[in-house]
Motif scaffolding. Structure first.
Motif, mmCIF file in Angstrom:
data_model
loop_
_atom_site.group_PDB
_atom_site.id
_atom_site.type_symbol
_atom_site.label_atom_id
_atom_site.label_comp_id
_atom_site.label_asym_id
_atom_site.label_seq_id
_atom_site.Cartn_x
_atom_site.Cartn_y
_atom_site.Cartn_z
ATOM 1 N N UNK A 1 -11.571 -0.361 2.099
ATOM 2 C CA UNK A 1 -10.943 -0.330 0.768
ATOM 3 C C UNK A 1 -9.534 0.291 0.759
ATOM 4 N N UNK A 2 -9.384 1.447 1.372
ATOM 5 C CA UNK A 2 -8.101 2.148 1.292
ATOM 6 C C UNK A 2 -7.064 1.544 2.250
ATOM 7 N N UNK A 3 -5.839 1.371 1.754
ATOM 8 C CA UNK A 3 -4.807 0.740 2.586
ATOM 9 C C UNK A 3 -4.454 1.577 3.823
ATOM 10 N N UNK A 4 -4.276 2.886 3.618
ATOM 11 C CA UNK A 4 -3.884 3.739 4.747
ATOM 12 C C UNK A 4 -4.936 3.733 5.854
ATOM 13 N N UNK A 5 -6.190 3.787 5.445
ATOM 14 C CA UNK A 5 -7.266 3.734 6.445
ATOM 15 C C UNK A 5 -7.249 2.389 7.167
ATOM 16 N N UNK A 6 -7.064 1.320 6.388
ATOM 17 C CA UNK A 6 -7.017 -0.015 7.000
ATOM 18 C C UNK A 6 -5.853 -0.110 7.975
ATOM 19 N N UNK A 7 -4.712 0.451 7.583
ATOM 20 C CA UNK A 7 -3.528 0.431 8.430
ATOM 21 C C UNK A 7 -3.813 1.116 9.775
ATOM 22 N N UNK B 1 -13.053 5.040 -5.849
ATOM 23 C CA UNK B 1 -11.651 4.942 -5.457
ATOM 24 C C UNK B 1 -10.986 3.705 -6.071
ATOM 25 N N UNK B 2 -11.782 2.635 -6.167
ATOM 26 C CA UNK B 2 -11.248 1.388 -6.730
ATOM 27 C C UNK B 2 -10.652 1.605 -8.123
ATOM 28 N N UNK B 3 -11.302 2.513 -8.893
ATOM 29 C CA UNK B 3 -10.844 2.744 -10.269
ATOM 30 C C UNK B 3 -9.489 3.425 -10.329
ATOM 31 N N UNK B 4 -9.220 4.240 -9.306
ATOM 32 C CA UNK B 4 -7.968 5.007 -9.379
ATOM 33 C C UNK B 4 -6.897 4.478 -8.427
ATOM 34 N N UNK B 5 -7.203 3.376 -7.753
ATOM 35 C CA UNK B 5 -6.306 2.923 -6.690
ATOM 36 C C UNK B 5 -5.092 2.182 -7.237
ATOM 37 N N UNK C 1 -12.677 -6.472 -9.808
ATOM 38 C CA UNK C 1 -13.073 -5.095 -9.514
ATOM 39 C C UNK C 1 -14.595 -4.975 -9.502
ATOM 40 N N UNK C 2 -15.231 -5.641 -10.477
ATOM 41 C CA UNK C 2 -16.699 -5.554 -10.539
ATOM 42 C C UNK C 2 -17.321 -6.212 -9.303
#
Lengths: 179, 208
Positions: free
Chosen positions: A40-46, A106-110, A120-121
């Protein structure tokens, strides 16, 4: 450029670096999106994309050609994701908050999520699935991989993958129909 | 305006196949430029470089000069030395790399405050202390006060701990309010010696 040509160039020392750059360009987006949907998180994916290609660089000479180059890279990326999520889980020894709920939250605040409510759902529904089912669903639905390819990546039988995908779809539909 | 989702109208056809995630502008282009595995290779034994192969290049020019770029690649400079050359260098690192190095430091040496870690170890310690106390204390409580003085839950734990194998399954089927010593006797799963050792005078009348 075909994978075979890329590999030939890679195994020829003078063109090795160039071939690897081309390989990264060819597969970076697919690899990134596969990883991103899992973590989900871009930085982690990077970070995980970098780790994946470092491993590809170090191990490409061991590639036997039993599977396609893409499924081989995909398998490395998948293992990186699973290891990453397992490490995250270990950090939360007390299971008050599980990793998937955290990611859903995290999706809600991303800031880097631009989808609408239904997208999103759907992502939250996917996050509610068990890890392996989540992988299977993403690979089939988003990447449109064939069951044969998925079987090479996950080392699971085609029958089990079909059942897993079917179950995942049912669970997601139930989730989506809930208020 | 973004469309709102109405659950009763859900159908797969209405969902865009795009997951809805964004990537920073120019990300993929930059990634292609940054791919220099022949440089990653030479630093593979250093944890820092492994964590973030391109981090040095992302430092502002002024910091790069201060710590001696590009000699730094050859010298394989580590975190400690970098800090001694430029104490503030950590602050200049991109968020992504700070985060990775922060996690690495936490794991290796510097302990940073993490409420989850505290909660984890507090709960493990409390559980261990309670377990030891329970195991040591309970038999003497039973001996001095008798089983009937214990709460139903404690008595159940005690019996599970100190009576025959196979009792557990049967006890778990009963609700705590309904099972009593008489029933246990009828089941003959608790041997008489154990009950006698509890010094319970009138076994039949005791309901836990």
């Amino acid at each position: 450029m075909e994978d075979k040509d890329l590999l030939d160039k890679f195994f020829d020392p003078p063109s090795r670096n160039l071939a690897f750059n081309q390989l990264v360009r060819k597969y970076q987006q697919k690899t990134y999106w596969h990883i991103r949907r899992m973590v989900i998180d871009h930085d982690d994916a990077d970070d995980l994309v970098q780790e994946t290609f470092i491993k590809v660089w170090h191990n490409l000479h061991k590639f036997q050609g039993d599977s396609s180059l893409f499924t081989w890279i995909y398998r490395i990326a998948t293992n990186e994701c699973l290891t990453f999520l397992a490490k995250k889980r270990k950090r939360f020894f007390v299971p008050i908050v599980d990793v998937e709920s955290q990611l859903a939250h995290k999706l809600d605040s991303m800031e880097t999520f631009s989808g609408d409510d239904i997208q999103k759902k759907l992502q939250k529904a996917i996050l509610s699935l068990p890890e392996k089912q989540r992988l299977v669903f993403n690979m089939k639905y988003y990447d449109e991989l064939k069951y044969e390819e998925m079987s090479e990546v996950l080392g699971t039988s085609i029958g089990a993958l079909k059942a897993s995908y079917h179950l995942a779809v049912k669970k997601i539909e139930e989730f989506m129909l809930k208020d | 305006m973004k469309p709102t989702h109405n659950p009763s109208e859900f159908s797969w056809e209405k969902i865009p196949k795009d997951p809805g995630f964004q990537v920073p502008k120019g990300y993929f282009e930059a990634m292609s430029v940054e791919v220099k595995p022949w440089e990653w290779k030479r630093v593979e034994t250093e944890a820092l470089w492994k964590i973030a192969p391109t981090y040095f290049e992302e430092l502002p020019q002024v910091i790069q000069q201060k710590v001696g770029f590009p000699a730094v690649w050859e010298r394989r400079i580590g975190v400690e030395e970098m800090l001694s050359l430029e104490p503030t260098y950590f602050e200049y690192l991109p968020q992504r790399i700070q985060k990775r190095i922060g996690i690495e430091n936490e794991n290796s040496k510097a302990w940073t405050w993490n409420p989850w870690v505290v909660l984890r170890w507090t709960s493990v310690s409390l559980a261990a202390v309670f377990g030891i106390w329970f195991y040591v204390q309970m038999p003497s409580t039973v001996e001095t006060k008798g089983l009937e003085q214990l709460s139903a839950t404690d008595a159940k734990f005690y019996l599970l701990e100190h009576s025959n194998d196979g009792l557990e399954e049967w006890i778990n089927e009963q609700s705590l309010e309904s099972w009593d010593m008489a029933q246990l006797m009828e089941k003959q799963t608790l041997d008489k010696k154990t009950i006698e050792s509890l010094e319970i005078v009138d076994v039949e009348d005791i309901t836990l």
